[in-house]
Design an enzyme around this catalytic site. Structure first.
Site, PDB file in Angstrom:
ATOM      1  CG  HIS A  65      -0.097   0.110   2.517  1.00  0.00           C
ATOM      2  ND1 HIS A  65       0.411  -1.002   3.159  1.00  0.00           N
ATOM      3  CD2 HIS A  65       0.328   1.183   3.233  1.00  0.00           C
ATOM      4  CE1 HIS A  65       1.093  -0.610   4.222  1.00  0.00           C
ATOM      5  NE2 HIS A  65       1.068   0.715   4.288  1.00  0.00           N
ATOM      6  CB  THR A 119       7.064  -0.123   2.884  1.00  0.00           C
ATOM      7  OG1 THR A 119       7.124   1.204   3.400  1.00  0.00           O
ATOM      8  CG2 THR A 119       8.095  -0.989   3.600  1.00  0.00           C
ATOM      9  CG  HIS A 124       6.976   5.304   0.617  1.00  0.00           C
ATOM     10  ND1 HIS A 124       6.546   6.352   1.406  1.00  0.00           N
ATOM     11  CD2 HIS A 124       7.005   4.208   1.427  1.00  0.00           C
ATOM     12  CE1 HIS A 124       6.331   5.903   2.629  1.00  0.00           C
ATOM     13  NE2 HIS A 124       6.597   4.608   2.676  1.00  0.00           N
ATOM     14  CB  THR A 139       0.970   5.328   4.318  1.00  0.00           C
ATOM     15  OG1 THR A 139       1.231   3.965   4.654  1.00  0.00           O
ATOM     16  CG2 THR A 139       0.291   6.024   5.501  1.00  0.00           C
TER      17      THR A 139
HETATM   18  P1  A2P Z   1       4.946   2.956   5.296  1.00  0.00           P
HETATM   19  O1  A2P Z   1       3.831   3.804   4.806  1.00  0.00           O
HETATM   20  O2  A2P Z   1       6.270   3.476   4.946  1.00  0.00           O
HETATM   21  O3  A2P Z   1       4.843   1.544   4.854  1.00  0.00           O
HETATM   22  P2  A2P Z   1       3.108   0.260  11.555  1.00  0.00           P
HETATM   23  O4  A2P Z   1       2.897  -1.166  11.127  1.00  0.00           O
HETATM   24  O5  A2P Z   1       4.510   0.587  11.910  1.00  0.00           O
HETATM   25  O6  A2P Z   1       2.114   0.699  12.580  1.00  0.00           O
HETATM   26  O7  A2P Z   1       2.800   1.138  10.272  1.00  0.00           O
HETATM   27  C1  A2P Z   1       1.625   0.998   9.555  1.00  0.00           C
HETATM   28  C2  A2P Z   1       1.739   1.790   8.255  1.00  0.00           C
HETATM   29  O8  A2P Z   1       1.766   3.182   8.531  1.00  0.00           O
HETATM   30  C3  A2P Z   1       2.980   1.495   7.467  1.00  0.00           C
HETATM   31  O9  A2P Z   1       2.578   1.450   6.137  1.00  0.00           O
HETATM   32  C4  A2P Z   1       3.927   2.628   7.805  1.00  0.00           C
HETATM   33  O10 A2P Z   1       4.925   2.985   6.923  1.00  0.00           O
HETATM   34  C5  A2P Z   1       2.975   3.771   8.081  1.00  0.00           C
HETATM   35  N1  A2P Z   1       3.494   4.631   9.153  1.00  0.00           N
HETATM   36  C6  A2P Z   1       3.839   4.253  10.410  1.00  0.00           C
HETATM   37  N2  A2P Z   1       4.198   5.307  11.165  1.00  0.00           N
HETATM   38  C7  A2P Z   1       4.092   6.402  10.361  1.00  0.00           C
HETATM   39  C8  A2P Z   1       4.330   7.797  10.541  1.00  0.00           C
HETATM   40  N3  A2P Z   1       4.743   8.298  11.698  1.00  0.00           N
HETATM   41  N4  A2P Z   1       4.126   8.623   9.482  1.00  0.00           N
HETATM   42  C9  A2P Z   1       3.707   8.141   8.308  1.00  0.00           C
HETATM   43  N5  A2P Z   1       3.461   6.834   8.072  1.00  0.00           N
HETATM   44  C10 A2P Z   1       3.650   5.966   9.073  1.00  0.00           C
END
Ligand code: A2P
Length: 222
Positions: free
Chosen positions: A69, A155, A153, A71
């Site tokens: 996904h 991940t 992006h 975000t």
């Molecule tokens: P990303 O979008 O780079 O993949 P987690 O499993 O750590 O709770 O994160 C859930 C999702 O939210 C993941 O997709 C993660 O990164 C994104 N994410 C986590 N923390 C943040 C943050 N502080 N700011 C933006 N996106 C975040």
């Protein structure tokens, strides 16, 4: 907790449709498989291993992080700043559940993460939080002056012990270097595109043909 407090999701974002949930990781795997055999990469191996002689298998080095996904807003069930405002934004409400076509224009690798850069259209930018880049400024100071959507992006994988939030920060770091005028050291012309090195283990492959990824705008509760 009362129900109102848990009605906001962990995050909003575009979730790749099942048709490309396989294809994108395959492209990424092909890239990683080639990258760790390149002489240019081996020359900078110490960035990844701490030791010049050691080998690295990038396919094993990065762990997948669940459904792919992009975000838009990390809400942390309402605890993140601006979460409620984002969820109440009319553009977010109107687009919820709709299909979009994401354009993946680059792949990047650092000793921490591997990800795909998403180049957002003007329509998609309406769903992008105004402070997404600024929020990263404590980690990547130049991020605040990068264009809106720079952080977008997917991940694709994280090294052991690295949280996925790092992927967007790694991308911002590379884009900040580009903005400063660093073009990157040309490393290799690959079938997928041209590969450049930005120092400290940072690699960016600009895709010759962007990958089109159909995705649904929705949210994740976990
Ligand atoms: P990303 O979008 O780079 O993949 P987690 O499993 O750590 O709770 O994160 C859930 C999702 O939210 C993941 O997709 C993660 O990164 C994104 N994410 C986590 N923390 C943040 C943050 N502080 N700011 C933006 N996106 C975040």
């Amino acid at each position: 907790a009362p129900l109102e407090e848990v009605t906001l999701p962990l995050f909003f974002g575009w979730f790749l449709l099942s048709s490309v949930q396989e294809k994108v990781p395959c492209t990424s795997m092909d890239f990683l498989k080639t990258l760790d055999t390149l002489e240019a990469f081996k020359k900078h191996l110490v960035d990844f291993t701490g030791k010049a002689e050691k080998e690295v298998d990038l396919e094993q080095y990065f762990k997948p992080q669940g459904a792919l996904h992009c975000t838009t807003k990390f809400c942390n069930y309402g605890k993140a700043e601006g979460a409620k405002e984002y969820a109440e934004n009319p553009a977010v409400k109107e687009s919820y559940g709709s299909a979009f076509e994401l354009s993946l224009t680059a792949l990047f690798v650092t000793p921490r993460t591997v990800g795909a850069r998403v180049s957002l259209t003007d329509e998609q930018l309406k769903l992008w939080p105004a402070d997404a880049e600024k929020e990263a400024a404590s980690v990547v100071p130049a991020a605040a002056s990068l264009p809106l959507g720079s952080r977008a992006h997917i991940t694709l994988g994280c090294a052991e012990g690295v949280e996925p939030v790092q992927t967007g920060l790694d991308l911002l770091e590379i884009l900040a270097l580009q903005q400063e005028g660093q073009e990157g050291e040309p490393a290799e012309e690959m079938e997928l595109g041209s590969l450049k090195y930005y120092g400290e283990g940072r690699w960016l492959l600009s895709l010759r043909e962007p990958v089109c990824a159909p995705a649904c705008f929705s949210s994740f509760y976990g």
